[in-house]
Write a protein that holds these residues in place. Structure first.
Motif, PDB file in Angstrom:
ATOM      1  N   HIS A 159       0.837  -1.196   0.000  1.00 49.78           N
ATOM      2  CA  HIS A 159       0.000   0.000   0.000  1.00 49.78           C
ATOM      3  C   HIS A 159       0.882   1.261   0.000  1.00 49.78           C
ATOM      4  N   ARG A 160       1.910   1.255   0.854  1.00 51.50           N
ATOM      5  CA  ARG A 160       2.825   2.414   0.918  1.00 51.50           C
ATOM      6  C   ARG A 160       3.518   2.640  -0.430  1.00 51.50           C
ATOM      7  N   LEU A 165       4.123   5.554  -5.742  1.00 53.69           N
ATOM      8  CA  LEU A 165       4.117   5.527  -7.206  1.00 53.69           C
ATOM      9  C   LEU A 165       3.022   6.435  -7.762  1.00 53.69           C
ATOM     10  N   LEU A 166       1.852   6.436  -7.116  1.00 58.12           N
ATOM     11  CA  LEU A 166       0.756   7.301  -7.581  1.00 58.12           C
ATOM     12  C   LEU A 166       1.154   8.765  -7.465  1.00 58.12           C
ATOM     13  N   VAL A 167       1.800   9.119  -6.338  1.00 55.09           N
ATOM     14  CA  VAL A 167       2.246  10.508  -6.141  1.00 55.09           C
ATOM     15  C   VAL A 167       3.234  10.911  -7.235  1.00 55.09           C
ATOM     16  N   ARG A 168       4.080   9.945  -7.656  1.00 58.64           N
ATOM     17  CA  ARG A 168       5.061  10.229  -8.710  1.00 58.64           C
ATOM     18  C   ARG A 168       4.430  10.220 -10.101  1.00 58.64           C
ATOM     19  N   GLY A 169       3.116   9.961 -10.156  1.00 63.04           N
ATOM     20  CA  GLY A 169       2.427  10.000 -11.436  1.00 63.04           C
ATOM     21  C   GLY A 169       2.450   8.680 -12.194  1.00 63.04           C
ATOM     22  N   GLU A 170       2.901   7.594 -11.528  1.00 63.48           N
ATOM     23  CA  GLU A 170       2.923   6.296 -12.206  1.00 63.48           C
ATOM     24  C   GLU A 170       1.601   5.581 -11.973  1.00 63.48           C
ATOM     25  N   ASP A 171       0.913   5.306 -13.068  1.00 65.12           N
ATOM     26  CA  ASP A 171      -0.415   4.705 -12.992  1.00 65.12           C
ATOM     27  C   ASP A 171      -0.280   3.182 -12.936  1.00 65.12           C
ATOM     28  N   VAL A 172      -0.330   2.631 -11.730  1.00 66.52           N
ATOM     29  CA  VAL A 172      -0.125   1.189 -11.594  1.00 66.52           C
ATOM     30  C   VAL A 172      -1.147   0.623 -10.610  1.00 66.52           C
ATOM     31  N   GLU A 173      -1.592  -0.621 -10.902  1.00 66.04           N
ATOM     32  CA  GLU A 173      -2.594  -1.278 -10.060  1.00 66.04           C
ATOM     33  C   GLU A 173      -1.978  -1.743  -8.742  1.00 66.04           C
ATOM     34  N   SER A 179       2.176  -8.020  -6.107  1.00 62.07           N
ATOM     35  CA  SER A 179       2.846  -9.223  -6.627  1.00 62.07           C
ATOM     36  C   SER A 179       4.327  -8.944  -6.937  1.00 62.07           C
ATOM     37  N   ASP A 180       4.661  -7.719  -7.382  1.00 59.67           N
ATOM     38  CA  ASP A 180       6.079  -7.366  -7.620  1.00 59.67           C
ATOM     39  C   ASP A 180       6.852  -7.402  -6.305  1.00 59.67           C
ATOM     40  N   LEU A 181       6.199  -6.892  -5.261  1.00 61.72           N
ATOM     41  CA  LEU A 181       6.835  -6.846  -3.947  1.00 61.72           C
ATOM     42  C   LEU A 181       7.118  -8.259  -3.417  1.00 61.72           C
ATOM     43  N   LYS A 182       6.160  -9.150  -3.595  1.00 62.89           N
ATOM     44  CA  LYS A 182       6.353 -10.537  -3.154  1.00 62.89           C
ATOM     45  C   LYS A 182       7.512 -11.176  -3.924  1.00 62.89           C
ATOM     46  N   ALA A 183       7.580 -10.877  -5.235  1.00 64.74           N
ATOM     47  CA  ALA A 183       8.644 -11.461  -6.067  1.00 64.74           C
ATOM     48  C   ALA A 183      10.015 -10.938  -5.632  1.00 64.74           C
TER      49      ALA A 183
END
Ligand code: C5P
Length: 227
Positions: A159-160, A165-173, A179-183
């Protein structure tokens, strides 16, 4: 001997933010060791060396003088730390997505790690530091006066990171971030050389239900007890 605070932990546990604030309060140097792996990636790229070539990347990094300091007033442009390579300011050049990938690649190389760990130890020998990374508590500063394993549950960390990423303007789900974090957690804790681990004498600090200020307060209180 200098006073050393070693912090390890998984992706997006808040190590950078906490270490930086703590260093500011205590007037210690903040050392982001991830930055040194990014420098290695940058130097290799500039020299045309492949990120998988352990011998050549290590030789190239060994020759370089890497200096880090807390940003001066003149350097306060949002950076967390100032990083100099042979006197040249690379603080922003190492923060690209490409250098993040390069850092992950060179971080797997044994000789490169050896050279960088030595440089990190030299930085900490002469001044009081708050150093954060993946192998600080057991490899870089095994004699640190305070060792912390900073963590939070997966959902909280994802969540953090998602918010950042949203604040930086990166539109990501959110689901993609999780799942990236788990990997990355899996890769960091299962890699052959210097995997992320919790040492016996580390203080495991779970920040899932704490604010950044509360975390820094708790660590500062512990440091004051120890000093
Ligand atoms: O923290 P940051 O994203 O800047 O780290 C860049 C890379 O360096 C990461 O992939 C991380 O796994 C690696 N690293 C490491 N050991 C450290 C610090 C970072 O392997 N002490």
């Amino acid at each position: 001997m200098s006073f050393q605070i070693a912090i390890d932990g998984p992706v997006a546990a808040g190590k950078g933010t906490v270490a930086k604030l703590l260093a500011k309060r205590l007037n210690f140097l903040y050392v982001d060791t991830g930055a040194t792996y990014r420098v290695a990636a940058l130097l290799a790229k500039q020299a045309g060396i492949d990120w998988t070539n352990d011998d050549e990347v290590a030789a190239c990094v060994d020759k370089a003088q890497i200096d880090m300091h807390n940003p001066s007033d003149a350097e306060s442009d949002g950076r967390q730390t100032t990083v100099l390579v042979d006197g040249a300011d690379v603080s922003w050049a190492i923060r690209t997505e490409d250098m993040g990938k390069g850092a992950s690649a060179v971080a797997k190389l044994g000789k490169v790690r050896q050279v960088l760990v030595k440089k990190q130890q030299d930085i900490a020998a002469s001044q009081d530091v708050v150093m954060e990374g993946r192998d600080i508590t057991y490899k870089v500063l095994p004699n640190a006066q305070l060792k912390i394993y900073l963590t939070a549950n997966e959902e909280k960390r994802a969540h953090r990171r998602h918010q950042e990423l949203l604040v930086r303007g990166e539109d990501v789900e959110y689901e993609t971030v999780l799942s990236d974090l788990k990997a990355r957690d899996k890769q960091d804790s299962e890699r052959a050389i210097d995997p992320l681990q919790i040492v016996e004498d580390a203080w495991v600090l779970d920040t899932s239900n704490l604010t950044i200020e509360q975390v820094v307060d708790q660590i500062e209180a512990k440091v004051n007890q120890l000093r």
